[in-house]
Design an enzyme around this catalytic site. Structure first.
Site, PDB file in Angstrom:
ATOM      1  N   LEU A 141       0.814  -1.211   0.000  1.00  0.00           N
ATOM      2  CA  LEU A 141       0.000   0.000   0.000  1.00  0.00           C
ATOM      3  C   LEU A 141       0.849   1.262   0.000  1.00  0.00           C
ATOM      4  CD1 LEU A 141      -2.632  -1.174   2.629  1.00  0.00           C
ATOM      5  CD2 LEU A 141      -2.797  -1.291   0.137  1.00  0.00           C
ATOM      6  N   SER A 170       3.323   2.188   2.043  1.00  0.00           N
ATOM      7  CA  SER A 170       3.533   2.791   3.359  1.00  0.00           C
ATOM      8  C   SER A 170       4.833   3.578   3.394  1.00  0.00           C
ATOM      9  CB  SER A 170       3.537   1.708   4.434  1.00  0.00           C
ATOM     10  OG  SER A 170       4.507   0.707   4.152  1.00  0.00           O
ATOM     11  N   SER A 171       5.864   3.126   2.658  1.00  0.00           N
ATOM     12  CA  SER A 171       7.135   3.851   2.657  1.00  0.00           C
ATOM     13  C   SER A 171       6.965   5.241   2.054  1.00  0.00           C
ATOM     14  CB  SER A 171       8.202   3.063   1.892  1.00  0.00           C
ATOM     15  OG  SER A 171       7.831   2.869   0.543  1.00  0.00           O
ATOM     16  N   ALA A 172       6.206   5.335   0.960  1.00  0.00           N
ATOM     17  CA  ALA A 172       5.971   6.641   0.348  1.00  0.00           C
ATOM     18  C   ALA A 172       5.130   7.527   1.267  1.00  0.00           C
ATOM     19  CB  ALA A 172       5.277   6.474  -1.000  1.00  0.00           C
ATOM     20  N   ALA A 173       4.154   6.949   1.959  1.00  0.00           N
ATOM     21  CA  ALA A 173       3.337   7.725   2.889  1.00  0.00           C
ATOM     22  C   ALA A 173       4.193   8.286   4.023  1.00  0.00           C
ATOM     23  CB  ALA A 173       2.209   6.859   3.448  1.00  0.00           C
ATOM     24  N   ASP A 228       3.287   6.316  -6.484  1.00  0.00           N
ATOM     25  CA  ASP A 228       2.908   6.222  -5.075  1.00  0.00           C
ATOM     26  C   ASP A 228       2.778   7.595  -4.441  1.00  0.00           C
ATOM     27  OD1 ASP A 228       3.198   3.535  -5.570  1.00  0.00           O
ATOM     28  OD2 ASP A 228       5.113   3.360  -4.522  1.00  0.00           O
TER      29      ASP A 228
END
Length: 377
Positions: free
Chosen positions: A105, A107-110, A152
């Site tokens: 999903l 998460s790293s980019a978020a 992303d």
């Protein structure tokens, strides 16, 4: 204390093509990363996580060190990319927490977008949304070591509730297309396999290189001037040119290029389906995208393929595919909100019949589209 919410994202169409400057689509949705922080005047950064062990401490006022190979690298990466552009004098003291398991999903980019926004805020730096996208993407490529595009980050930063984002990764032009009134309502089904994955240590970067080699081959056969590897993209080669030489290339490179060109058309068709309110067609295109990911891009663990096949057999699911790189992680689906209980039961029973070892870690969530990363008052 300040609060940033940075949502996770899903990509129903346009997977594995952003790094080749293709067309992509996506939604931000109402689960993600929360970062709570206060500004420090002395430039110190002190971070704790509710998901990972350890405490992260460093200074914004000194050059960024090499990766430490822990969760703090994402904060260091955000600092690295910002420090190339601005003088950073102030830091933050904060706590970060994710609301779903890691895997598929973005998460790293978020997380990166949350840190970029917080560090910019602490130093009174005003950033346009697309600047946030580019800085977070640069941090992931140059510091973390993942050779991705901007799909992303764009979904996470630009997303709007009840809108489909369509982004051209070649020109950075994008559209936010409102859900037509006549389109049926839907929920985003998130089906976690029970596996997590690290893209840097998966075949993600290898696939990127294979796409570039396919482009290089066609350029050489056509007698075009070769560009450096980092400047070589399948988007620069028309499909008719690729078709002239596909039989000369090793099959693996043909398959990578075939995925790119077919996905490009699926995104264009998908935008038409969305604009006309045809959720059934849009969903079927997403299923076709996943088929191409399996056959042509050759990603997908046995677990994810099992979930995908279960999705195709389950009433109430319009369409879906692997989420993220598709090596482990999750599958996503567009679901009839009236059938979510039956959908969960169907997918769970079919999946666990094949992989009973994931009974305690397989998870299902139903989510809604949401606005992009933002400060919460």
């Amino acid at each position: 204390m300040k609060h940033i919410f940075s949502p996770y994202r899903v990509c129903p169409l346009g997977a594995h093509v952003d790094h080749q400057h293709g067309l992509v689509t996506g939604f931000a949705f109402n689960k993600g990363v929360d970062l709570y922080y206060e500004v420090t005047e002395d430039g110190s950064v002190h971070l704790e996580s509710r998901d990972y062990d350890g405490i992260i401490d460093f200074s914004m006022r000194v050059p960024t060190l090499i990766r430490q190979k822990n969760w703090g690298d994402y904060a260091r990466g955000a600092k690295y990319a910002l420090q190339k552009r601005f003088k950073l004098a102030h830091g933050i003291q904060g706590i970060i927490q994710g609301s779903l398991p890691v895997g598929g999903l973005s998460s790293s980019a978020a997380v990166l977008i949350a840190y970029v926004m917080a560090f910019a805020d602490a130093n009174n730096i005003q950033l346009a949304t697309m600047e946030i996208v580019k800085i977070a993407s640069e941090a992931e490529r140059e510091y973390i070591g993942l050779n991705n595009g901007i799909l992303d980050q764009s979904c996470i930063a630009l997303g709007q509730k009840d809108h489909l984002l369509m982004l051209d990764c070649d020109t950075d032009e994008y559209r936010l297309i409102a859900k037509p009134a006549k389109m049926p309502d839907f929920k985003l089904g998130i089906f976690f396999s029970g596996l997590t994955r690290n893209l840097v240590n998966s075949d993600y970067n290898l696939r990127v290189s294979e796409c570039k080699v396919a482009a290089w081959n066609v350029m050489a056969y056509e007698g075009l001037e070769l560009k450096s590897f980092d400047k070589t993209f399948l988007r620069d080669i028309h499909r008719t040119t690729f078709n002239k030489f596909r039989d000369r290339m090793p099959a693996r490179f043909v398959r990578r290029a075939e995925h790119f060109y077919s996905e490009y058309k699926r995104v264009r068709d998908g935008v038409t389906a969305w604009e006309t309110g045809n959720l059934k067609w849009f969903g079927e295109l997403s299923f076709q995208s996943c088929e191409s990911s399996i056959r042509n891009y050759e990603c997908g663990s046995p677990e994810l393929i099992a979930i995908y096949q279960a999705m195709r057999e389950t009433p109430g699911i319009y369409g879906g595919r692997f989420s993220g790189a598709g090596f482990k992680g999750a599958c996503i689906a567009l679901c009839d909100p009236e059938q979510t209980s039956a959908i969960e039961q169907s997918i769970r029973s079919k999946y666990l019949a094949q992989f009973p070892q994931y009974e305690d870690t397989f998870q299902v969530y139903f989510c809604d589209t949401d606005d992009g990363a933002r400060f919460i008052s």
